[in-house]
Write an enzyme that holds these catalytic residues in place. Structure first.
Site, mmCIF file in Angstrom:
data_model
loop_
_atom_site.group_PDB
_atom_site.id
_atom_site.type_symbol
_atom_site.label_atom_id
_atom_site.label_comp_id
_atom_site.label_asym_id
_atom_site.label_seq_id
_atom_site.Cartn_x
_atom_site.Cartn_y
_atom_site.Cartn_z
ATOM 1 N N ASP A 1 -1.837 10.957 -2.012
ATOM 2 C CA ASP A 1 -2.239 9.956 -3.004
ATOM 3 C C ASP A 1 -2.602 10.576 -4.342
ATOM 4 O O ASP A 1 -2.571 9.931 -5.378
ATOM 5 C CB ASP A 1 -3.405 9.128 -2.469
ATOM 6 N N ASN B 1 -5.244 12.626 0.620
ATOM 7 C CA ASN B 1 -4.357 11.720 1.357
ATOM 8 C C ASN B 1 -5.217 10.914 2.327
ATOM 9 O O ASN B 1 -6.442 11.107 2.418
ATOM 10 C CB ASN B 1 -3.267 12.522 2.090
ATOM 11 N N LYS B 2 -4.577 10.044 3.048
ATOM 12 C CA LYS B 2 -5.269 9.147 3.983
ATOM 13 C C LYS B 2 -6.249 9.896 4.876
ATOM 14 O O LYS B 2 -5.948 10.996 5.362
ATOM 15 C CB LYS B 2 -4.192 8.429 4.811
ATOM 16 N N ARG C 1 0.839 -1.184 0.000
ATOM 17 C CA ARG C 1 0.000 0.000 0.000
ATOM 18 C C ARG C 1 0.882 1.245 0.000
ATOM 19 O O ARG C 1 2.103 1.132 0.161
ATOM 20 C CB ARG C 1 -1.037 0.014 1.145
#
Ligand code: MRU
Length: 340
Positions: A230, A240-241, A46
């Site tokens: 991302d 992003n996360k 990941r």
């Protein structure tokens, strides 16, 4: 950092099983592209750059599996499509697959050689990008500074030093004392991977729950927040996360600079703003269960894997070409300069 997330040798792709970390260090060998696609979906591997590199090798494995039943280029189209459909948000996946697709001709053996060479190039380019981002981050890491990071933007999510962590590794190598707080990052705890890899390297790292980050910003002299990403939109919004947005809001509230380590393959100039970026929603079980133990009531669960941080909350984007502002003007200028 000695653990390698991705290795490839002569038709075998080896992935470190990140679902088992930090307690078990297990490697899985892959020779089948469908199994690689499942590994990306299940987060055996990941992190945006690592997903791109893995998918590139998945294409190589797919090519090696060709059995002559249909035309080679038609078959390869289906291999690439399958890999492209694994995860929707990290643009590095499509960026790598688009490059790989261009190498496909009807000549099987020359194509396999070209695909292998390109996957290797993508891997090596990422190592350089990590290093260059690290060098640009170093200016922020003065003696006795303190940082917060979120998710795993580290070696495990990339080819080598990570993106947001690259400066940490380089500063530590130079003997600079500094401290990192690593958000735990519910629901998949990628922050535990960050704490794991930084502590293995001897870096002073403290794990905090995501909801503790604002208190750390309130109570401590935090020098900066540095996260990965991302996908970056044309206007500088960053996906992003999940949990990055509240961290950016809290950093803004406490006047702490908020940086995003952003390799150029993570930019998507075809999307104008973060709102146009697809946000992956993952299985509700990630929230209701920890391993096999149910921790939540049987109620509906909303589990977006990423959030959108608007450009005005971002102090700077740390690219491999230097730190730029998160706006359309600076992003366009950078890509004009590098010919992207
Ligand atoms: O869902 P994941 O674990 O693939 O998400 C990873 C992240 O959001 C990282 O912060 C991001 O990819 C940057 S990695 C260099």
């Amino acid at each position: 950092m000695t653990l390698k997330a991705i290795q490839y040798n002569d038709g075998v792709l080896t992935l470190l099983d990140q679902t088992k970390l930090p307690h078990d260090i297990t490697y899985i060998d892959y020779t089948d592209y469908e199994a690689v696609a499942i590994a990306i979906e299940d987060m055996v591997v990941r992190g945006a750059p690592a997903i791109g590199i893995t998918a590139a090798y998945g294409v190589v494995l797919g090519a090696l599996q060709y059995n002559g039943e249909t035309s080679f280029s038609h078959y390869m189209e289906s291999v690439i499509k399958r890999l492209a459909n694994t995860r929707p948000t990290a643009i590095n996946l499509l960026w790598a697959l688009n490059r790989m697709e261009k190498e496909v001709t009807e000549d099987v053996n020359p194509t396999i050689k070209a695909l292998e060479a390109l996957a290797e190039t993508i891997f090596e380019e990422d190592k350089k990008i990590n290093e260059q981002i690290g060098h640009h981050t170093l200016s922020l890491i003065q003696p006795n500074t303190t940082f917060i990071t979120h998710c795993n933007p580290g070696s495990l999510a990339t080819s080598m030093l990570g993106t947001a962590t690259a400066g940490f590794y380089l500063a530590h190598e130079q003997g600079i004392p500094f401290k990192v707080f690593s958000d735990e990052t519910r629901p998949r705890f990628q922050g535990a991977l960050t704490a794991f890899e930084l502590s293995q390297a001897g870096i002073d790292v403290t794990t905090i729950t995501d909801s503790t980050a604002a208190s750390v910003l309130q109570q401590q002299e935090v020098t900066a927040v540095i996260v990965g990403c991302d996908r970056v939109a044309l206007n500088g919004d960053v996906v992003n996360k999940i949990g990055t947005l509240p961290l950016a809001i809290a950093a803004n509230f406490y006047n702490v600079p908020f940086y995003v380590a952003a390799p150029t393959p993570t930019f998507d100039l075809t999307v104008r703003s973060g709102n146009d970026i697809p946000i992956e929603e993952r299985n509700t079980r990630e929230v209701t269960h920890i391993q096999e133990i149910q921790i939540a009531a049987d109620v509906p669960v909303y589990n977006p894997a990423f959030d959108i941080t608007p450009n005005h909350l971002i102090t700077g984007l740390i690219t491999e070409h230097g730190i730029i502002e998160a706006n359309e003007h600076d992003i366009t200028k950078l890509f004009e300069e590098i010919g992207g």
